[in-house]
Every structure is written in C-alpha cells, then in structure tokens.
Design a protein around this motif. Structure first.
Motif, PDB file in Angstrom:
ATOM      1  N   ARG A  99      37.227  39.701  36.792  1.00  0.00           N
ATOM      2  CA  ARG A  99      37.709  40.955  37.377  1.00  0.00           C
ATOM      3  C   ARG A  99      36.755  41.442  38.460  1.00  0.00           C
ATOM      4  NH1 ARG A  99      38.193  45.473  33.079  1.00  0.00           N
ATOM      5  NH2 ARG A  99      35.957  45.050  33.041  1.00  0.00           N
ATOM      6  N   SER A 146      43.217  44.603  40.866  1.00  0.00           N
ATOM      7  CA  SER A 146      42.295  44.260  39.781  1.00  0.00           C
ATOM      8  C   SER A 146      42.976  44.333  38.417  1.00  0.00           C
ATOM      9  CB  SER A 146      41.079  45.193  39.811  1.00  0.00           C
ATOM     10  OG  SER A 146      41.486  46.551  39.645  1.00  0.00           O
ATOM     11  N   ASP A 147      43.987  45.213  38.300  1.00  0.00           N
ATOM     12  CA  ASP A 147      44.703  45.322  37.031  1.00  0.00           C
ATOM     13  C   ASP A 147      45.414  44.015  36.695  1.00  0.00           C
ATOM     14  OD1 ASP A 147      43.887  47.913  36.705  1.00  0.00           O
ATOM     15  OD2 ASP A 147      45.673  48.782  37.622  1.00  0.00           O
ATOM     16  N   THR A 167      42.809  41.725  35.348  1.00  0.00           N
ATOM     17  CA  THR A 167      42.367  42.172  34.030  1.00  0.00           C
ATOM     18  C   THR A 167      43.333  41.756  32.938  1.00  0.00           C
ATOM     19  OG1 THR A 167      41.288  44.084  35.040  1.00  0.00           O
ATOM     20  CG2 THR A 167      41.689  44.189  32.675  1.00  0.00           C
TER      21      THR A 167
END
Length: 415
Positions: free
Chosen positions: A368, A380-381, A384
C-alpha cells in the motif's frame, strides 16, 4: 462388505485458479500498462551487486497469466484423480500472481525486491506470532479469540518496561509474562469453569483495550519521555549470510524479534508433529476422552499450551513496539490478532502454512505504501483490499474443506 464412500475433491480449487489466471492474463497482460519494469535484486549498500532484471510489463503479465493457467490445468489433473491440489502448487501460483501485480504497478519504474520482501517479513512478525498462539490453543481444543488482547498487552508492557528499566530484555520478559497471565485467565475459565470460550475471549479483548487506553491517556501521554520512549531493538547483521544477494538482507539483517519468530515457527512444527508432546496435545484437541483414557491429563495439557501460546503472542506484541514501532499507541494492534486468527484458519492450523499466509498481509501493508509512490494514480483503497479479497478467495476456493480440531471449543470433564 461395506466400504466407506470416498469423498470427492471437486473442482473448486482449479476453477478459482483458472479464473484468477484469466484475470491476470487480461488485465496485467493483454490490457496491461505499456512500458518496462526493472526488478532490482540488490541494494546500493550491498557487498554483492546483481544486475536488475528488465522486462516488458505487458509481456510479464501475459506470461504470468499463461503460467497460472497451466497451474490451474495441473490442479484439474489432480482433481480428476480425486486428489487435493498440493500446497506447493498454490504457493507457486500465488508467487507468480504477486510478481505480475508488482510488474503492473511499477511499469516505468523499479521494484526493490529486497526492500519489499524484508519489510513484508518484519510487518508479518506480529501476525505470525499471534497465529502461533492461536495454533497452540486451538490444537488442544481451546478457541482463542483473545489474541488481539494478548498482542496489545505485550506491546504495552514491552514499551513501558523497556523505557522505565532501560532494558529491552526485561521489556520482552514483561510482555511475555503479562500476555501469558492473560492467557491463564482464558484457560481457567475454559477448563475449570467450562465457560463459553468465545465470550471469554471477547471480554478479555475489550478489557485490555479499555485498560491500555486508560493508562495511555492518564499516564503515558503525561510523561511519555520517561514511560513511553523505548526506542527499538538494534538491527543484527549475521556475518557472511547478510551479504547473500536478496535473501541476505531479508533473512539475516533484522532485529531480534524477526530471528526469534523465524525460529519459533519450525520449532513449533517439530514439537507438534514430530514429538510425543505434540502428539498428546493434538490428541487432546481431537479426542480428549481417548487421550484421558491413555493417561494424558487433558486439563493440564490444555492449560499449559494455552499459556505458552499467550507468551508467544506477548512476544509478538513486543515486536509491534520495540521490534519496530517504538512507542506504544492507542489500540496499536489494530486488529492484528483477528488477522492472526484468519491466517491460522487459512493455514489449516499448521504453523508453517499459517506463517506463509501471514506474509500475505505483511506484503499488503508495504504494498500500500510503495504502490502510492510508484503508481499514484491507482487508489490506495484498491491496493489495501487486494490481500483481503485474495484471502476470501483462498478460503472459499482452497480451504473451504479444512477441518478444525474435532474437540475445539468443547469443554471436557473427566469421567
């Protein structure tokens, strides 16, 4: 003559592998990102310098997808013969997928292999040690939901005691003892009072969170320099071995917590599966009445395995603070204990397999951070959630038929 009906393995695993292979082939290969990616095998400060491996990112995705489809075909071959897909096939399959993902993310940039692998291992240590605590507890029949609390207790005690005494050794001992005492509470309620083990574990987690939050707010924040400023353990380089390309910086240039974790996993495997002590422990978790019949003290065995597992989790908590993070923070375990439970199940209650699953989550954390640097346009989600989606797929596709110890969470009374 009645013969037991042979259980069918089914085609779930090869179906999942085939679907993932097609996704990699299309998104990372055919519809991938044009450009080259460089896999850096050495760091600038390494004594031995290896040349980087430069490869076209779309070609890498295409070849990776094709190899994953070949492995899914091998999985079909095993299923046709009514055999489970070997674990090595799944490991190689996952490794190829990770390489394809890294190549896709770093198109036009470089992949620091040693840095990513080494950091993933460090971040996975608390998860690994928490999972080992879970394996030790559940293999003897005690459900351990309290791993989160054990890790948090270890992290708190290691930071505070190390700061006050100026001794990391005392900090680690305090962390292990405190977490072991917490595990004793779980063991006593589960073994002596036959309490519902999941409820006891949840209560212990909430209790530890409440106590550490209170102490952090009322004590640590008021005098952090004297009670919550432990620093971190020194990095120990093993001569010669640390100079080995790639593997040297990853395995032989670390803090004490990493080395101990790397020793605990094979040691626990050996004790559990190659010694009489481990055989008795597994017998207690599978059939406590039979174990009792041959003279094994079920209650005592469960008590000490759960307690020792808690001590290991406490050491994992120490890895969160003096093993890397430094000062203690509110609820700094951040669900690591529950992730440890997940990797324990994903690893089929096996120390080595659970540790490999834990590395996936350590990899996801550094991925991440690193992905935001090399591919800032990718949310980034999304990065993740990748390991969690992979874990769900793995549980459904590969571990759906895994069986926990038969006597898990079942109270036992002699006679």
């Amino acid at each position: 003559m009645n013969l037991a009906k042979e259980e069918k393995v089914g085609y779930k695993a090869p179906s999942v592998m085939g679907a993932l292979g097609l996704l990699v082939l299309y998104f990372f290969g055919i519809a991938g990102r044009p450009g080259e990616v460089a896999f850096e095998l050495s760091r600038r400060q390494d004594a031995v310098q290896l040349p980087s491996i430069n490869v076209d990112a779309m070609l890498l995705g295409t070849v990776s997808g094709a190899l994953m489809l070949l492995l899914s075909g091998l999985s079909i071959f095993y299923s046709v013969r009514n055999h489970k897909t070997p674990i090595w096939v799944s490991i190689v399959f996952g490794f190829i997928g990770v390489v394809a993902l890294l190549g896709w993310l770093a198109t036009g940039n470089a992949v620091p292999v040693a840095f990513i692998a080494g950091t993933a291992l460090v971040l996975a240590v608390p998860i690994i040690l928490g999972a080992m605590a879970g394996v030790m507890s559940e293999r003897v029949g005690i459900t351990n939901i309290a791993i989160e609390g054990q890790l948090l207790t270890g992290a708190f005690m290691a930071a505070v005691v190390s700061t006050i005494t100026k001794s990391y050794t005392l900090g680690i001992i305090a962390a292990m003892v405190a977490a072991a005492l917490l595990s004793m509470v779980l063991a006593v309620f589960a073994i002596k009072y036959l309490a519902q083990q999941i409820i006891v574990g949840v209560v212990l987690n909430v209790l530890v969170i409440g106590i550490t939050n209170f102490l952090y707010q009322q004590w640590l924040t008021e005098d952090s320099e004297n009670v919550n400023f432990p620093g971190t353990l020194d990095i120990i380089k093993i001569p010669l071995l640390s100079d080995v390309p790639v593997l040297g910086p990853v395995l032989f240039e670390n803090r004490l917590t990493v080395y101990v974790a790397l020793l605990i996993v094979p040691l626990l495997w050996f004790v559990m599966f190659k010694t009489k002590l481990g055989l008795r422990a597994r017998a207690v978790g599978e059939h406590p009445l039979a174990a009792d019949t041959v003279g094994v003290n079920v209650g005592r065995t469960r008590f000490w395995w759960v307690t020792l597992g808690g001590a290991i989790a406490g050491f994992g908590g120490a890895a969160l603070t003096i093993g890397g993070g430094g000062a203690f923070g509110r609820e700094m375990s951040g669900g690591v204990g529950f992730i440890a439970l997940a990797v324990m199940i994903l690893g089929r209650w096996h120390p080595i397999y659970a540790s490999l699953a834990a590395l996936l989550f350590g990899f996801s954390i550094i991925l991440r951070v690193w992905a935001n640097q090399v591919s800032p346009g990718i949310p980034s989600d999304f990065i993740t959630m990748v390991p969690y989606v992979v874990t769900i797929i793995a549980v459904v596709g590969f571990v759906g038929r895994s069986r926990p110890p038969k006597a898990l969470a079942q109270p036992y009374t002699k006679g």
